[in-house]
Motif scaffolding. Structure first.
Motif, PDB file in Angstrom:
ATOM      1  N   LYS A  73      51.796  14.015 -27.768  1.00 37.46           N
ATOM      2  CA  LYS A  73      51.251  13.447 -28.839  1.00 37.46           C
ATOM      3  C   LYS A  73      49.737  13.979 -28.933  1.00 37.46           C
ATOM      4  N   LYS A  74      49.207  14.413 -30.413  1.00 38.69           N
ATOM      5  CA  LYS A  74      47.830  14.658 -30.627  1.00 38.69           C
ATOM      6  C   LYS A  74      47.087  13.580 -30.568  1.00 38.69           C
ATOM      7  N   VAL A  75      45.869  13.692 -29.762  1.00 41.29           N
ATOM      8  CA  VAL A  75      45.051  12.837 -29.721  1.00 41.29           C
ATOM      9  C   VAL A  75      43.585  13.242 -29.859  1.00 41.29           C
ATOM     10  N   CYS A  76      42.483  12.410 -30.070  1.00 39.23           N
ATOM     11  CA  CYS A  76      41.203  12.946 -30.057  1.00 39.23           C
ATOM     12  C   CYS A  76      40.484  12.286 -28.919  1.00 39.23           C
ATOM     13  N   VAL A  77      39.850  13.236 -27.976  1.00 37.54           N
ATOM     14  CA  VAL A  77      39.115  12.482 -26.965  1.00 37.54           C
ATOM     15  C   VAL A  77      37.640  12.417 -27.282  1.00 37.54           C
ATOM     16  N   VAL A  78      37.033  11.196 -27.337  1.00 42.06           N
ATOM     17  CA  VAL A  78      35.809  10.788 -27.785  1.00 42.06           C
ATOM     18  C   VAL A  78      34.927  10.610 -26.771  1.00 42.06           C
ATOM     19  N   VAL A  79      33.839  11.087 -26.618  1.00 42.13           N
ATOM     20  CA  VAL A  79      32.821  10.384 -25.717  1.00 42.13           C
ATOM     21  C   VAL A  79      31.794  10.007 -26.489  1.00 42.13           C
ATOM     22  N   VAL A  80      31.084   8.628 -26.139  1.00 44.26           N
ATOM     23  CA  VAL A  80      30.248   7.649 -26.622  1.00 44.26           C
ATOM     24  C   VAL A  80      29.264   7.495 -25.640  1.00 44.26           C
ATOM     25  N   LEU A  81      28.058   7.481 -26.041  1.00 44.05           N
ATOM     26  CA  LEU A  81      26.893   6.710 -25.057  1.00 44.05           C
ATOM     27  C   LEU A  81      26.451   5.745 -25.622  1.00 44.05           C
ATOM     28  N   ILE A  82      26.687   4.755 -24.559  1.00 42.94           N
ATOM     29  CA  ILE A  82      26.476   3.361 -25.240  1.00 42.94           C
ATOM     30  C   ILE A  82      25.145   3.181 -24.644  1.00 42.94           C
ATOM     31  N   PRO A  83      24.018   2.546 -25.293  1.00 44.39           N
ATOM     32  CA  PRO A  83      22.661   2.146 -24.823  1.00 44.39           C
ATOM     33  C   PRO A  83      22.773   1.341 -23.665  1.00 44.39           C
ATOM     34  N   GLY A  84      21.838   1.535 -22.714  1.00 42.10           N
ATOM     35  CA  GLY A  84      21.751   0.913 -21.503  1.00 42.10           C
ATOM     36  C   GLY A  84      21.049  -0.597 -21.943  1.00 42.10           C
TER      37      GLY A  84
END
Length: 99
Positions: A73-84
């Protein structure tokens, strides 16, 4: 005629020939199907837009977004930086979103 003048004349003739060919092809209809390079760009653009939405929902910043295939299946791999918290480094969170 010196070399500079000859070169300029030759370049002008080549440019004029190229413009006349492109003008002649302007009325030729194109196929409705995008090329494979365009298809890849469209998918990557969709993943980028999805990544921006996911980052906004999680209160972070989009670091990366790419198309992938998981289990066929086609997916999007998303990388998010959450503030510390309390001055700590941002946390990296990878989120898989169906396309």
């Amino acid at each position: 005629m010196n070399t500079k003048t000859a070169t300029k004349t030759l370049l002008a003739a080549a440019l004029a020939a190229g413009l006349s060919v492109s003008g002649a092809l302007a009325g030729v209809p194109r196929a409705n199907q995008p090329s494979s390079a365009q298809a890849v760009t469209l998918v990557a653009g969709d993943c980028y837009a999805i990544g921006q939405q996911v980052a906004a929902q999680n209160g972070g910043t989009l670091a990366a977004a790419r198309a992938a295939s998981r289990g066929g299946k086609k997916v999007c791999v998303v990388v998010v930086l959450i503030p510390g918290k309390n001055g700590q480094r941002p946390r990296r969170q990878e989120i898989i979103v169906p396309q």
